[in-house]
Structures are given as C-alpha cells and as structure tokens.
Write an enzyme that holds these catalytic residues in place. Structure first.
Site, mmCIF file in Angstrom:
data_model
loop_
_atom_site.group_PDB
_atom_site.id
_atom_site.type_symbol
_atom_site.label_atom_id
_atom_site.label_comp_id
_atom_site.label_asym_id
_atom_site.label_seq_id
_atom_site.Cartn_x
_atom_site.Cartn_y
_atom_site.Cartn_z
ATOM 1 N N ASP A 1 -50.769 -30.415 -68.716
ATOM 2 C CA ASP A 1 -49.745 -30.043 -69.688
ATOM 3 C C ASP A 1 -48.875 -31.231 -70.077
ATOM 4 O O ASP A 1 -48.431 -31.347 -71.221
ATOM 5 C CB ASP A 1 -48.880 -28.928 -69.072
ATOM 6 C CG ASP A 1 -47.909 -28.325 -70.072
ATOM 7 O OD1 ASP A 1 -48.203 -28.362 -71.271
ATOM 8 O OD2 ASP A 1 -46.870 -27.800 -69.643
ATOM 9 N N CYS B 1 -48.966 -28.309 -57.898
ATOM 10 C CA CYS B 1 -49.796 -29.454 -58.289
ATOM 11 C C CYS B 1 -49.059 -30.774 -58.105
ATOM 12 O O CYS B 1 -49.686 -31.809 -57.866
ATOM 13 C CB CYS B 1 -50.262 -29.300 -59.735
ATOM 14 S SG CYS B 1 -48.941 -29.379 -60.975
ATOM 15 N N SER C 1 -37.890 -17.981 -68.620
ATOM 16 C CA SER C 1 -37.175 -19.251 -68.506
ATOM 17 C C SER C 1 -35.675 -18.995 -68.581
ATOM 18 O O SER C 1 -35.172 -18.507 -69.601
ATOM 19 C CB SER C 1 -37.604 -20.193 -69.634
ATOM 20 O OG SER C 1 -38.983 -20.475 -69.554
ATOM 21 N N CYS D 1 -44.697 -44.372 -46.112
ATOM 22 C CA CYS D 1 -43.621 -43.375 -46.043
ATOM 23 C C CYS D 1 -44.005 -42.222 -45.124
ATOM 24 O O CYS D 1 -45.131 -41.708 -45.169
ATOM 25 C CB CYS D 1 -43.319 -42.851 -47.445
ATOM 26 S SG CYS D 1 -42.025 -41.590 -47.503
ATOM 27 N N GLY E 1 -44.800 -24.288 -76.322
ATOM 28 C CA GLY E 1 -44.189 -23.435 -77.327
ATOM 29 C C GLY E 1 -43.752 -22.082 -76.770
ATOM 30 O O GLY E 1 -43.411 -21.964 -75.632
#
Length: 385
Positions: free
Chosen positions: A278, A256, A116, A317, A61
């Site tokens: 989150d 992370c 943002s 990989c 939010g």
C-alpha cells in the site's frame, strides 16, 4: 498472501491533511472506479490463488464511494467462484456514507468494518476534515452508532500524529468508551519526497509537520500498554501488543511492519494493477494485473530484499528479533550499511516497557496458564527504570 483492494483508488469524500493516497490522482491515468470486468477478474483470481479461507479487504480512498450495488455484485461474484472456500470481507472506511441500508447489508454479509477515528472530538478534528475544512467527528460517531444499532462488528484505526500523541490515555479510554475492542494505532510519517528508492541521502527527507515524533510515539504506546496489561488483556486487542506477544510465543508477527519479510501483502488498484504494498504504489513496485497474472505467482521480492538489508546498528540491537528493522518506508535516518527506521528510538521505548511482561507471557504459556493471568501478577513484575 493478503490482498487490499482499492475499488475507488484515491477518491475520497474527505480531505484528511495527512492522507498519503490522495496524491495518487496526479500519478494515475486510469479511472478511479473499478469496472465490472476488473472486479470479476480480481475476485476469481484471488479465490483461485488463496487457501480454504479467503480474506477480502476493501480500502481507499473511501471504498463506500463505489456504492452499495458494487458490493452487492462483490457478494454475487464471491458466491459464484467460492466453491467450498469460506469468504471473509472487511472494509476500512471513514463511515460518512453509512446509513441503515448500508448497515443492513453489512450485517447480512458479515462484513468486519474498520472505522478511522483519531480520538475524542478535539483530537479527531485536528486533521480528519471535509474538503471544506470542517471536522468530521460527529458524522463518524453517527456511523459508529449505526453499526452498533445493526450489530455490525467494527474495530478502530487511529493515526498517531504530532497532536494526539500527547494524549495516550485520553485516546485509549475514549476508544474503549465507544465500544472498540480491536484497536490499531498507525504511526504517522510523511516526508517531502517519498522513500521509494532507498538510496537518497538521509538529509534530503524533510518531515511534514503532522508526522509524529519517534520518541513521543514510543511513550504513547508504552503508556497504553501499561494500562492495558493491568485491566484489559483478553478484553481489548491492540494490534501492536497482540503481534509482539505472538512473536515471542513463537507464532510470528501478525503486523507486517515487524515481520522479517514484506510477505505478499499486495494492493490491487481500481484498474487491476497489483503492487507490492500500500505504501509503495509506484511504477517500480507494480508486479502484475489481476486480469493477466495469477496472484499465486506474484511475490514481494523487491521490498523483501530491501527489508532484509539491515544496518550494523540494527544487527546489534537487542530488539532486532521484535522489530526486524521496521517498515522500509520509515527507513530515512542514516545508519551504517543501510538506513534506520525513523521510529527506531520510539520502538526501543515501547519494547523496553513491554519486555518484562513479554517474558511473563512466555512463562504463562509454557505452563499452559491463560495469558490474561498477567493481570493478576503484573504488580509483581519489575518495570524498566
């Protein structure tokens, strides 16, 4: 352990097309506003469970919807329970509600603000809009000017979508021009159904149109890296680059997404419920509540277990030590033994560009030469063909 607190839950004064958290309104029955009892329990619990420095991150939010008095109470409670510990506060915001009073408070209490912004006006306004569909660029820029006026430290978070991904240098140079020295670029992937259980057949995930194509994201980051390594090392800090350099220097990833485990990066909802991540605020990933469970005893066991299940392709990989399979949320492509990150090909593009320079960073560190000397020698480094 790091905690992201959502004092206003899913509530926001914008309606960005790609926001994954607005949908939580249909999931939750609790109030989207954190009450005083929950706030006190959270602050006391977090300080008790943390080390000598405690990092609070306020997110949504839109966290400013909690109001300035809420954060005055935050500071009072932190001072009450801090003891000899040092407290840090950061907030991720769209900036729309910031004014002089807010900025004086933020400056007084040394908040680090994350703004943002998705690039110049025509790129930002593509998806970051009000509830009536109007672009928000001018209001966000006004907020940035207020932060500068009051000398409030800020960094930027830019969501890379299917539109702005085609303008890497335009985005990068714009962010530098507005004074951002710390940048975070978030690769956008949303699907028609959330990747919650990890056992869905790969073909059931329909990409939502604004998701960024994987290879395009890789080229976006690689293009910015080539510009950054020429002129901006030590002056501009890009999270993906700093994290990867930290990894090759033996200090581990700071992002992370590329860490080997989902290491206790918790989210606290407005009612005090604690979730593993989150992106996994779902009932299956609820692990406690701040009013009843010491945070130091909680763990991200389920997500870590999923993160460490890698396909044969990942195991073989050459970039596995840099990537570790990426974020579990992104693993929607079919592989052998486990699903593969949707962004796999994009990460390969990014890392292939970075590796010759990463090797040079290692050599500089080995000889105790400042890392920004890479800018003096980058012209002699052979880039990948």
């Amino acid at each position: 352990m790091h905690i992201t607190a959502k004092p206003t839950s899913y509530q926001c004064n914008l309606q960005c097309d790609y926001c994954f958290y607005l949908d939580k309104e249909a999931q939750f029955t609790h109030s989207p506003h954190m009450d005083a009892h929950t706030l006190e329990a959270f602050i006391r619990n977090y300080i008790d469970s943390a080390g000598p420095e405690v990092y609070f991150t306020w997110q949504g939010g839109e966290p400013t919807l909690a109001g300035l008095d809420f954060y005055r109470n935050v500071i009072a409670l932190q001072q009450k329970f801090a003891g000899n510990k040092k407290i840090h506060n950061a907030m991720q915001t769209n900036g729309i509600l910031l004014n002089d009073e807010w900025c004086r408070f933020l400056r007084q209490h040394n908040f680090l603000m994350g703004i943002s912004i998705d690039g110049p006006e025509e790129l930002h306004n593509r998806y970051r809009v009000t509830r009536s569909g109007k672009g928000t660029f001018e209001k966000v820029m006004a907020a940035i000017e207020l932060l500068k006026k009051h000398q409030v430290e800020f960094n930027t978070l830019t969501v890379i979508n299917n539109y702005n991904v085609h303008y890497p240098l335009k985005v990068y140079e714009f962010l530098k021009s507005i004074g951002s020295r710390h940048m975070q670029f978030i690769e956008l992937l949303e699907t028609s159904e959330p990747n919650v259980y990890f056992d869905n057949p790969a073909d059931t995930f329909r990409l939502i149109d604004f998701s960024v194509p994987a290879k395009d994201y890789g080229h976006f980051m690689a293009t910015i890296f080539k510009a950054w390594v020429k002129t901006d090392v030590g002056h501009i800090f890009v999270r993906q680059f700093e994290s990867t350099i930290s990894q090759v220097l033996g200090h581990g990833h700071t992002s992370c997404i590329f860490q080997q485990a989902c290491h206790n990066n918790f989210v606290v909802e407005s009612n005090g419920d604690v979730y593993e991540c989150d992106h996994f605020v779902w009932p299956e990933y609820k692990i406690g509540n701040v009013a009843s469970d010491p945070l130091s005893r909680l763990d991200s066991t389920r997500l870590t277990a999923q993160k460490q299940v890698l396909s044969r392709e990942c195991q073989q990989c050459i970039y596995k030590p840099l990537c570790h399979g990426g974020c579990p949320k992104h693993r929607i492509n079919k592989g052998t033994g486990a699903n593969i990150s949707y962004f796999c090909q994009g990460y390969q593009v990014m890392f292939a560009t970075m590796v010759p320079y990463l090797n040079a960073f290692v050599e500089l560190a080995k000889h105790r030469i400042p890392l920004d000397n890479i800018m003096k020698i980058q012209g002699s480094i052979t880039p990948p063909s």
